[in-house]
Scaffold this active site. Structure first.
Site, PDB file in Angstrom:
ATOM      1  N   HIS A 118       7.061  -3.132  -7.834  1.00 12.69           N
ATOM      2  CA  HIS A 118       5.745  -4.261  -7.276  1.00 12.69           C
ATOM      3  C   HIS A 118       6.219  -4.641  -6.367  1.00 12.69           C
ATOM      4  O   HIS A 118       7.433  -5.661  -5.959  1.00 12.69           O
ATOM      5  CB  HIS A 118       5.600  -5.344  -8.443  1.00 12.69           C
ATOM      6  CG  HIS A 118       4.246  -6.133  -8.536  1.00 12.69           C
ATOM      7  ND1 HIS A 118       4.343  -5.681  -7.927  1.00 12.69           N
ATOM      8  CD2 HIS A 118       4.454  -6.801  -9.917  1.00 12.69           C
ATOM      9  CE1 HIS A 118       3.085  -6.835  -7.930  1.00 12.69           C
ATOM     10  NE2 HIS A 118       3.209  -7.225  -9.412  1.00 12.69           N
ATOM     11  N   CYS A 145      -0.098 -11.755  -7.116  1.00 11.17           N
ATOM     12  CA  CYS A 145       0.017 -10.472  -7.006  1.00 11.17           C
ATOM     13  C   CYS A 145      -0.825  -9.660  -7.100  1.00 11.17           C
ATOM     14  O   CYS A 145      -1.163  -8.740  -6.456  1.00 11.17           O
ATOM     15  CB  CYS A 145       0.607 -10.051  -8.279  1.00 11.17           C
ATOM     16  SG  CYS A 145       2.296 -10.518  -8.608  1.00 11.17           S
ATOM     17  N   HIS A 156      -3.025  -1.835 -11.675  1.00  9.21           N
ATOM     18  CA  HIS A 156      -2.291  -2.216 -11.334  1.00  9.21           C
ATOM     19  C   HIS A 156      -0.991  -2.698 -11.773  1.00  9.21           C
ATOM     20  O   HIS A 156       0.090  -1.851 -11.427  1.00  9.21           O
ATOM     21  CB  HIS A 156      -2.271  -4.304 -12.166  1.00  9.21           C
ATOM     22  CG  HIS A 156      -1.005  -5.445 -11.959  1.00  9.21           C
ATOM     23  ND1 HIS A 156      -0.961  -5.391 -10.577  1.00  9.21           N
ATOM     24  CD2 HIS A 156      -0.579  -5.833 -12.529  1.00  9.21           C
ATOM     25  CE1 HIS A 156       0.136  -6.889 -10.800  1.00  9.21           C
ATOM     26  NE2 HIS A 156       0.312  -7.015 -11.336  1.00  9.21           N
TER      27      HIS A 156
END
Length: 424
Positions: A351, A168, A310
């Protein structure tokens, strides 16, 4: 090849986006500042067996509009999204690739997982039709670096070409490494970014079984499923797409009269070395990456005005990131100080996995260029354990430095810092 110059200044002159909130930079930014969510019911597979049924899908996208039709048929969405975003960024920059300069223009473009759909489809073909049914072209198009190769083919940028992979944090690392490649003298400009198409049933099943997927607020719409740092957050939601930033040497950009969105002035990378899934206590790995980004070129911590975090909306992940931010920025990061704005755009996109860092770098650059922090939508109930100034409404404010932060499975942490460019 030029000699290294670690004082060489690198700027962003082009932006490209394929995302749940829009398939070009202008549309995506407009939706972010207006709080328009790109989250909704999954249409790519039957969600009947699953409790979680939502995602951030890319809509109204046609691959042949962006790349050779035959190549598009042989590949899949992760490549299609990346090529489209890269071509947008190159066009937006106004940089003309020629036979004289193309060997000095690089591509540093990643993906967390590459062409998983091709692998799944050809595995099924193998068992249904036998070995001779497997496509001879699937391997070349299914690698994690396939997109960076295709971008070079489609654009003619044939300099330094690599694909950074860090789950990620992939996008953050590709943009950061692109800036450093220019400083090292490897390139005069780089098409940077990342792409991901993770909306596959097997992935959805795996994440569901990890108990990581979130649900909307009870009785409320699907757009509430992602609520970073909110007390009621209960998990993340997948998104897909790509982001691209065209980076170049400041002096070259100035000489050709390019529009400069922002300067990239910091990059940090650090590992947790702790667990493949769970974040380390106090977020010490993320804190080290942010500190490295600040120290690389002497950015004062007390002059950072915005962080695009994030911020996945997981209970433990957001808590650990908040702890890391407070470690680095101290009391300035608290909600009461209202000094460091937290703009968590995953609240609208979900995400985007390997593409997250590149898309959020785009959002951070636009925040700096427009002096504006997009809202973290769905932020309603502050969590005392995440004591941050999370902006719940789009806010105009002076932004000199802005940081984009991403954390990947396996404990990969990346941070990049952008500075307002005032023609200095």
């Amino acid at each position: 090849m030029r000699k290294p110059d670690y004082d060489r200044r690198v700027v962003v002159t082009g932006l490209g986006v394929i995302s749940p909130v829009g398939n070009d930079a202008a549309t995506a930014w407009s939706n972010l500042v207006n709080g328009v969510s790109g989250l909704g019911p999954i249409t790519k597979f039957d969600t009947t067996p699953y409790e979680a049924k939502l995602a951030g899908e890319v809509r109204a996208f046609s691959a042949p509009e962006w790349m050779d039709a035959k190549a598009a048929r042989r590949s899949e969405s992760s490549m299609h999204f990346g090529v489209a975003a890269a071509k947008q960024a190159l066009a937006d920059s106004g940089f003309e690739l020629t036979d004289e300069n193309r060997t000095e223009v690089g591509v540093i473009f990643g993906s967390g997982a590459g062409g998983q759909t091709l692998m799944i489809d050809n595995y099924a073909t193998l068992h249904e039709r036998g070995p001779r049914g497997v496509s001879p072209t699937f391997i070349a198009n299914a690698l994690t670096d396939s997109c960076s190769g295709m971008i070079a083919i489609e654009t003619g940028a044939i300099g330094h070409n690599v694909c950074m992979v860090s789950a990620c944090a992939t996008g953050t690392h590709n943009v950061g490494e692109a800036a450093e490649a220019i400083r090292r003298g490897d390139c005069i400009a780089v098409i940077s970014g990342s792409t991901e198409a993770p909306l596959l049933e097997v992935g959805h099943a795996g994440f569901s079984n990890m108990r990581g997927m979130g649900m909307p607020r009870p009785g409320e719409g699907p757009e509430t499923v992602s609520r970073p740092f909110d007390l009621t957050r209960d998990g993340f939601v997948l998104g897909e797409g790509a982001g691209s930033l065209f980076l170049e040497d400041l002096e070259i950009a100035k000489a050709r009269g390019a529009h400069i969105y922002a300067e990239i002035v910091g990059y940090g990378s650090a590992a947790d070395g702790w667990d493949m899934i769970q974040p380390i206590e106090a977020g010490v790995g993320a804190a080290r990456a942010m500190k490295m980004a600040l120290e690389r070129r002497g950015v004062p911590a007390d002059e950072v005005d915005l962080i695009n975090p994030h911020g996945t909306s997981t209970p433990l992940g957001d808590k650990r990131e908040a702890e890391a931010i407070r470690t680095v920025f101290g009391s300035r990061a608290s909600a009461s100080a209202r000094a460091v704005a937290i703009s968590a755009t995953k609240s609208m996109t979900g995400h985007m996995m390997g593409a997250a860092g590149a898309f959020e770098a785009f959002a951070t650059v636009k925040s700096v260029a427009e002096q504006c922090a997009p809202a973290t939508i769905n932020y309603r109930d502050p969590d005392p354990e995440c004591d941050l100034w999370v902006v719940s409404e789009t806010t105009s404010l002076p932004i000199r430095y802005a940081l984009s932060n991403n954390i990947g499975l396996g404990g990969h942490n990346g941070a990049i810092i952008f500075k307002r460019y005032d023609g200095d």
